[in-house]
Every structure is written in structure tokens, then in C-alpha cells.
Motif scaffolding. Sequence first.
Motif, short mmCIF file in Angstrom:
data_model
loop_
_atom_site.label_atom_id
_atom_site.label_comp_id
_atom_site.label_asym_id
_atom_site.label_seq_id
_atom_site.Cartn_x
_atom_site.Cartn_y
_atom_site.Cartn_z
N GLY A 24 0.77 -1.17 0.04
CA GLY A 24 0.08 -0.16 0.13
C GLY A 24 0.72 1.28 0.00
N SER A 25 1.94 1.32 0.85
CA SER A 25 2.88 2.49 0.55
C SER A 25 3.47 2.70 -0.52
N ALA A 26 3.72 1.44 -1.40
CA ALA A 26 4.53 1.61 -2.70
C ALA A 26 3.29 2.18 -3.72
N VAL A 27 2.14 1.78 -3.50
CA VAL A 27 1.19 2.27 -4.34
C VAL A 27 0.77 3.59 -4.13
N ASN A 28 0.70 4.18 -2.89
CA ASN A 28 0.84 5.64 -2.72
C ASN A 28 1.84 6.50 -3.29
N LEU A 29 3.14 5.96 -3.36
CA LEU A 29 4.12 6.48 -4.31
C LEU A 29 3.80 6.59 -5.67
N LEU A 30 3.53 5.51 -6.15
CA LEU A 30 3.44 5.11 -7.70
C LEU A 30 2.14 5.95 -8.28
N THR A 31 1.01 6.22 -7.28
CA THR A 31 -0.21 6.78 -7.73
C THR A 31 0.03 8.34 -7.65
N ASP A 32 0.97 8.80 -7.20
CA ASP A 32 1.28 10.21 -6.92
C ASP A 32 0.67 10.93 -5.86
N LYS A 33 0.38 10.20 -4.86
CA LYS A 33 -0.31 10.53 -3.33
C LYS A 33 0.80 10.87 -2.44
N ALA A 34 2.17 10.32 -2.59
CA ALA A 34 3.26 10.63 -1.93
C ALA A 34 4.42 10.85 -2.62
N ASP A 35 5.20 11.80 -2.46
CA ASP A 35 6.46 12.25 -2.91
C ASP A 35 7.77 11.19 -2.60
N VAL A 36 7.31 10.73 -1.44
CA VAL A 36 8.70 9.89 -1.07
C VAL A 36 7.82 8.83 0.07
N ALA A 37 8.14 7.51 -0.23
CA ALA A 37 7.52 6.41 0.55
C ALA A 37 8.65 5.32 0.96
N ALA A 38 8.54 5.04 2.12
CA ALA A 38 9.18 3.83 2.75
C ALA A 38 8.51 2.58 2.74
N PHE A 39 8.94 1.55 2.10
CA PHE A 39 8.51 0.19 2.04
C PHE A 39 9.87 -0.63 2.27
N CYS A 40 9.70 -1.96 2.37
CA CYS A 40 11.08 -3.05 2.08
C CYS A 40 11.11 -3.62 0.71
N ASP A 41 12.09 -4.26 0.70
CA ASP A 41 12.58 -5.06 -0.57
C ASP A 41 11.53 -6.39 -0.52
N THR A 42 11.62 -7.12 0.58
CA THR A 42 10.88 -8.25 0.33
C THR A 42 9.44 -8.62 0.29
N CYS A 43 8.70 -7.35 0.76
CA CYS A 43 7.20 -7.28 0.57
C CYS A 43 6.75 -6.90 -0.94
N VAL A 44 7.74 -6.41 -1.41
CA VAL A 44 7.42 -5.84 -3.00
C VAL A 44 8.13 -6.75 -4.08
N ALA A 45 8.91 -7.94 -3.51
CA ALA A 45 9.83 -8.52 -4.51
C ALA A 45 8.78 -9.36 -5.56
N ASN A 46 7.92 -9.69 -5.08
CA ASN A 46 6.95 -10.60 -6.17
C ASN A 46 6.14 -9.55 -7.08
N TYR A 47 6.46 -8.33 -6.86
CA TYR A 47 5.64 -7.42 -7.91
C TYR A 47 6.70 -6.48 -8.92
N VAL A 48 7.69 -6.49 -8.50
CA VAL A 48 8.59 -5.54 -9.16
C VAL A 48 9.83 -6.31 -9.60
N GLU A 49 10.83 -5.68 -10.50
CA GLU A 49 12.03 -6.32 -10.93
C GLU A 49 12.89 -5.09 -11.03
N LEU A 50 14.33 -5.42 -11.06
CA LEU A 50 15.33 -4.37 -11.10
C LEU A 50 15.42 -3.91 -12.41
N ALA A 51 15.41 -2.87 -12.71
CA ALA A 51 15.31 -2.07 -14.08
C ALA A 51 16.91 -1.40 -14.31
#
Length: 337
Positions: free
Chosen positions: A204-231
Motif C-alpha cells: 500500500g505504501s508503494a502504491v501511494n508513491l506510484l499513484t502520486d499520493k506521496a512524493d517519498v515512501a518507505a517500504f521494504c524489498d521483500t514485501c514488494v519482491a513478487n511485484y517488481v523487478e530491477l530495471a
Amino acid sequence: MKKVLVLIFTVFFMGLLLTGCSSENKSLTMVWYPNESGEDLKAAREEIGKVIEEATSKKVEHKLTTDYVIAIEAIASGNADIAFLGAQGYIEAHKKNQKVLPLVVNSGSSGTLEDAVYYSWLNVKKGNENQYKSGSQYAIDNIQGKRFSFVSSSSTSGFKVPSAGIVSYFSKKDAWKDLKQEELTEGGKNKFFSEVLFGGSHQGSAVNLLTDKADVAAFCDTCVANYVELAAGTPNRPGAVYRVKQDAVEPFDKVRGEEFVAISVTPVLNAPFAYNSETVNQETMEALRKALVGDDVANNEQIFVPKESDFKGLFAKGQRFVEVTDDWFNPIRELSN
């Protein structure tokens, strides 16, 4: 006659009591944080449940949550027997009830506690990262005054660690020399942040960032690992760029392809499985711990998932569960001192 009736009723009620006690111990309730409560992780939860059932001969009932506080209160009150908590959540549960104790944590790649860490990130959307540089290096000076998203005030990597880092950094500046962690939970005029959001989960914190609700967001690597990839860049290093996968499920399905940059990265002690020793007896606990730290579980690819696998799990191949004690979490406790 009265004595006979008294004896009959006594035997009857004792039977009811014993029946109630025996049925009470036929199952174990396991509570999960919101981060691990999604439908995409159902198979991973159930695989861990199977291990517990086989080790203890008790049925596992999974309790899913939408709030960290619910999970912490459940294990502390005895409404849950086992919980998968972050370090801060475990500390809060143990403080409420000292019968709540750690069972195991996942190791690092060494198979020991030496590298049993994951990473807390401060992130910004791709394209905005240059605002957070000092020369060629990333710095957090310009997060002040921004809209900020945490996970939960009970989150280790989504609040406790990043807020402690922010206070440590900015309290060296005259303008914020008296800054306290609790002041970071609210935004507004004359506050450190212009607005503060809580995502309720790392996703949810990551989505707050990616939908422009927040400028900066705290979240961890393991909890988003299934949804993101290193670019681009090096994983878990400032400047690493991550992209939401094209097949990402909720809540990332509306932000597929969006990118963000980690501007600050901090190692955090791994999250424990904890148990309530008031509701889980010593024999059951020992059987459970023995099973979890065993090679069969370490080699179970639906618990410790190979990198190339499509299975959505919680832990990575090469890790294993290792026994841990309460004092291992003292470095996180000290962040509040």
C-alpha cells in the motif's frame, strides 16, 4: 440421594470441562500481517500451514488481517497461537504479553543469523530522483516538506527504522535539533512533512508513491519482491531503479510498468515467527521448531523459492529457518530509546 446427585453433576461437568480443553487444543490459529494476507500468497501461507500441521498433528487456521495492530493484538491476547510479525511488531506483542516469544527467523544466504537481514528503502518516483542528490550521491535532505508515506507505526522497516534514521540525520541540523519520531506521524504547516500517509502494508505504501499520493515512501524489498523487478543499478543500493512487473497483481495491477528509485537503503533484522507460550505448550513448540529448522523445510521450494520459479512465496532459496531468542531483537528496541 443428594450426595449421589452431586456426584453425578460433578462427573458430568468435569467431563464437559475436559472435553472443552481437549477440543481447544486440536487447532492452532496463525495470524498474518496485511503484507502476507493477499490472495496471491495463499499457497505460500498454506504450505507453511501444512508443515505446522504435520509437526504438531493440529489443524492450522489462518487469520488474515488488514492492519498490523490486529495481528499484534491477536497474538498478545491469545486469540492467535502463532504469528509472522516484523521485529517491531514482535517487540510490541512481547511488551503486551511476555509469554509471546520468538520461534524462528529466516536466515541469510549463509544459513545463519549473521546475515539475517532484509532492507528498508526510502523511494521516489523515477524522474524525481535528482531532487534527492548531493553532488553525485543520494541524500535525504530534501525529503523535508514533502508528502511522505509510511507503512504502519508498528512496522519495523516501514516506520521504526526509517523514522529513526530521519531523526538521527535531521536532529544534527539546528532547525530540527529537537525532532522526535512521533512528530513524523503527522504532516501539515510547521510539521516536518507537508502530509503523512500510512499505506497499511508495504504494498500500500508503494502504491501511494506510484499513484502520486506521496512524493517519498518507505517500504521494504521483500514485501514488494513478487511485484517488481530491477530495471537498473545494484539491488538494495541507493540509486537502484525498480519497475512494476507487467503481470503484477493487486494492488499493483493499475501501476504496471511504473518505476521508482531507492534513495536510501538500510538493513533490518529479519522478521520472526512468534508464538504465545500460554496457548502453545512446550511439547508443541519444540515439535514445531524442530520441523521448521529442519532440512526438509529448507529444501521445500514452496517455502524457500528458487529465483527462477513462478511460485509466489515469502522466502528465497538458499535461506533456511534458524532458532532465535528475544535478545536478538534488542537493536530494534534501542531505536525507541
